[in-house]
Design a protein around this motif. Structure first.
Motif, PDB file in Angstrom:
ATOM      1  N   THR A  94       0.834  -1.212   0.000  1.00  0.00           N
ATOM      2  CA  THR A  94       0.000   0.000   0.000  1.00  0.00           C
ATOM      3  C   THR A  94       0.861   1.252   0.000  1.00  0.00           C
ATOM      4  O   THR A  94       0.594   2.203  -0.763  1.00  0.00           O
ATOM      5  CB  THR A  94      -0.929   0.013   1.232  1.00  0.00           C
ATOM      6  OG1 THR A  94      -1.783  -1.140   1.200  1.00  0.00           O
ATOM      7  CG2 THR A  94      -1.792   1.270   1.251  1.00  0.00           C
ATOM      8  N   MET A  95       1.911   1.260   0.829  1.00  0.00           N
ATOM      9  CA  MET A  95       2.797   2.428   0.883  1.00  0.00           C
ATOM     10  C   MET A  95       3.534   2.628  -0.446  1.00  0.00           C
ATOM     11  O   MET A  95       3.708   3.763  -0.912  1.00  0.00           O
ATOM     12  CB  MET A  95       3.793   2.287   2.024  1.00  0.00           C
ATOM     13  CG  MET A  95       3.160   2.466   3.401  1.00  0.00           C
ATOM     14  SD  MET A  95       4.358   2.521   4.756  1.00  0.00           S
ATOM     15  CE  MET A  95       4.975   0.847   4.738  1.00  0.00           C
ATOM     16  N   VAL A 132       1.823   6.773  -6.809  1.00  0.00           N
ATOM     17  CA  VAL A 132       0.805   7.781  -7.151  1.00  0.00           C
ATOM     18  C   VAL A 132       1.323   9.185  -6.861  1.00  0.00           C
ATOM     19  O   VAL A 132       1.132  10.114  -7.654  1.00  0.00           O
ATOM     20  CB  VAL A 132      -0.505   7.504  -6.374  1.00  0.00           C
ATOM     21  CG1 VAL A 132      -1.491   8.653  -6.562  1.00  0.00           C
ATOM     22  CG2 VAL A 132      -1.129   6.194  -6.817  1.00  0.00           C
ATOM     23  N   ALA A 133       1.999   9.347  -5.701  1.00  0.00           N
ATOM     24  CA  ALA A 133       2.533  10.658  -5.337  1.00  0.00           C
ATOM     25  C   ALA A 133       3.595  11.122  -6.326  1.00  0.00           C
ATOM     26  O   ALA A 133       3.622  12.291  -6.747  1.00  0.00           O
ATOM     27  CB  ALA A 133       3.116  10.603  -3.925  1.00  0.00           C
ATOM     28  N   VAL A 134       4.473  10.191  -6.716  1.00  0.00           N
ATOM     29  CA  VAL A 134       5.538  10.537  -7.671  1.00  0.00           C
ATOM     30  C   VAL A 134       4.934  10.958  -9.013  1.00  0.00           C
ATOM     31  O   VAL A 134       5.384  11.922  -9.641  1.00  0.00           O
ATOM     32  CB  VAL A 134       6.486   9.329  -7.849  1.00  0.00           C
ATOM     33  CG1 VAL A 134       7.366   9.515  -9.081  1.00  0.00           C
ATOM     34  CG2 VAL A 134       7.358   9.160  -6.612  1.00  0.00           C
ATOM     35  N   VAL A 168       4.758  15.039 -10.095  1.00  0.00           N
ATOM     36  CA  VAL A 168       4.730  15.095 -11.577  1.00  0.00           C
ATOM     37  C   VAL A 168       6.110  14.807 -12.166  1.00  0.00           C
ATOM     38  O   VAL A 168       6.638  15.583 -12.979  1.00  0.00           O
ATOM     39  CB  VAL A 168       4.191  16.458 -12.075  1.00  0.00           C
ATOM     40  CG1 VAL A 168       3.796  16.360 -13.537  1.00  0.00           C
ATOM     41  CG2 VAL A 168       3.028  16.941 -11.251  1.00  0.00           C
ATOM     42  N   ILE A 169       6.690  13.713 -11.725  1.00  0.00           N
ATOM     43  CA  ILE A 169       7.985  13.307 -12.281  1.00  0.00           C
ATOM     44  C   ILE A 169       7.735  12.633 -13.631  1.00  0.00           C
ATOM     45  O   ILE A 169       6.847  11.778 -13.748  1.00  0.00           O
ATOM     46  CB  ILE A 169       8.709  12.358 -11.314  1.00  0.00           C
ATOM     47  CG1 ILE A 169       9.043  13.116 -10.018  1.00  0.00           C
ATOM     48  CG2 ILE A 169       9.964  11.765 -11.938  1.00  0.00           C
ATOM     49  CD1 ILE A 169       9.708  12.276  -8.952  1.00  0.00           C
ATOM     50  N   PRO A 170       8.444  13.000 -14.650  1.00  0.00           N
ATOM     51  CA  PRO A 170       8.198  12.461 -16.002  1.00  0.00           C
ATOM     52  C   PRO A 170       8.344  10.938 -16.057  1.00  0.00           C
ATOM     53  O   PRO A 170       9.121  10.337 -15.309  1.00  0.00           O
ATOM     54  CB  PRO A 170       9.280  13.140 -16.845  1.00  0.00           C
ATOM     55  CG  PRO A 170       9.682  14.344 -16.065  1.00  0.00           C
ATOM     56  CD  PRO A 170       9.535  13.979 -14.630  1.00  0.00           C
ATOM     57  N   LYS A 171       7.578  10.334 -16.966  1.00  0.00           N
ATOM     58  CA  LYS A 171       7.693   8.896 -17.180  1.00  0.00           C
ATOM     59  C   LYS A 171       9.092   8.547 -17.679  1.00  0.00           C
ATOM     60  O   LYS A 171       9.726   9.339 -18.380  1.00  0.00           O
ATOM     61  CB  LYS A 171       6.667   8.431 -18.201  1.00  0.00           C
ATOM     62  CG  LYS A 171       5.229   8.505 -17.707  1.00  0.00           C
ATOM     63  CD  LYS A 171       4.272   7.980 -18.761  1.00  0.00           C
ATOM     64  CE  LYS A 171       2.830   8.024 -18.265  1.00  0.00           C
ATOM     65  NZ  LYS A 171       1.879   7.518 -19.291  1.00  0.00           N
ATOM     66  N   GLY A 172       9.529   7.364 -17.358  1.00  0.00           N
ATOM     67  CA  GLY A 172      10.851   6.919 -17.795  1.00  0.00           C
ATOM     68  C   GLY A 172      11.932   7.159 -16.774  1.00  0.00           C
ATOM     69  O   GLY A 172      13.057   6.661 -16.927  1.00  0.00           O
TER      70      GLY A 172
END
Length: 214
Positions: A25-26, A32-34, A39-43
């Motif tokens: 869960t954590m 989700v937070a990241v 809003v950290i870019p994918k990759g």
């Protein structure tokens, strides 16, 4: 004297399953937070690390579940005192209840140490053998009080070790026929018929004594 450990369950306790679910869960919340809060870019490597962490936690859970198949679950709570069944009454730890003060005796739960339990969601990663704590003694008292005590059985027919005592309860109408047969493991039809006969003969004798004012 045969005794049974009194079991008092903890209000909350950590099990292997609960720990694994909490970690997953954590990790999901971190993912989700990241993704949506920071809003950290994918990759970015953090997504891979979180994915690996979730997979590793699940893998560890499945391995521990397999290794726990032949193991008994630990006691989640404490053992406090013992139950002692006697013809003249029942001891619950230091409290003694005379048989005259007990209206009825019932047992709930069919459990003993080593009983295999199939996995459910709430204990999926835990050991599969029961610790025998799923038994309850329920005593209805003549004053209307109901006393419920959880206790541990070591093997399935352990109550049958006290058969003479439970037969005396039966003859005094403190425990029902089906309750008696189930809990002291009487499966032989002839013995079951003998039990019914004992009760009917006992009642006839009692009525005859009353009729003659004995």
């Amino acid at each position: 004297m045969k005794t049974f450990d009194i079991y008092i369950p903890a209000k909350f306790y950590w099990t292997r399953t609960r720990i694994i679910y909490a970690i997953i869960t954590m990790l999901i919340l971190a993912y989700v937070a990241v993704k949506y809060l920071f809003v950290i870019p994918k990759g970015e490597p953090i997504y891979t690390w979180l994915g690996y962490a979730i997979f590793a936690t699940l893998a560890l859970g499945f391995i521990s579940a397999v290794l726990g198949i032949p193991k008994i679950k630990p006691i989640a709570g404490k053992l406090k005192g013992v139950i002692r069944f006697q013809e003249e009454g029942i001891y619950l730890a230091e409290m003694f209840y005379p048989i005259e003060s007990i209206k009825e005796i019932e047992f709930h739960g069919v459990d003993w140490q080593g009983l295999f339990q199939y996995a459910v969601f709430s204990d999926y990663f835990d050991n599969r053998l029961s610790n025998g704590s799923g038994n309850k003694l329920m005593m209805g008292m003549t004053d209307g009080e109901k006393i419920i005590t959880r206790f541990i059985k070591i093997y399935a027919c352990e109550l049958a070790d006290l058969k003479p005592i439970f037969l005396s309860y039966y003859m005094k109408d403190k425990i029902g026929y089906l309750e008696l047969v189930d809990n002291i493991c009487i499966s032989d039809p002839e013995e079951q018929a003998e039990l019914k006969k004992m009760k009917s003969v006992g009642l006839r004798v009692e009525e005859e004594l009353k009729r003659h004012n004995y």
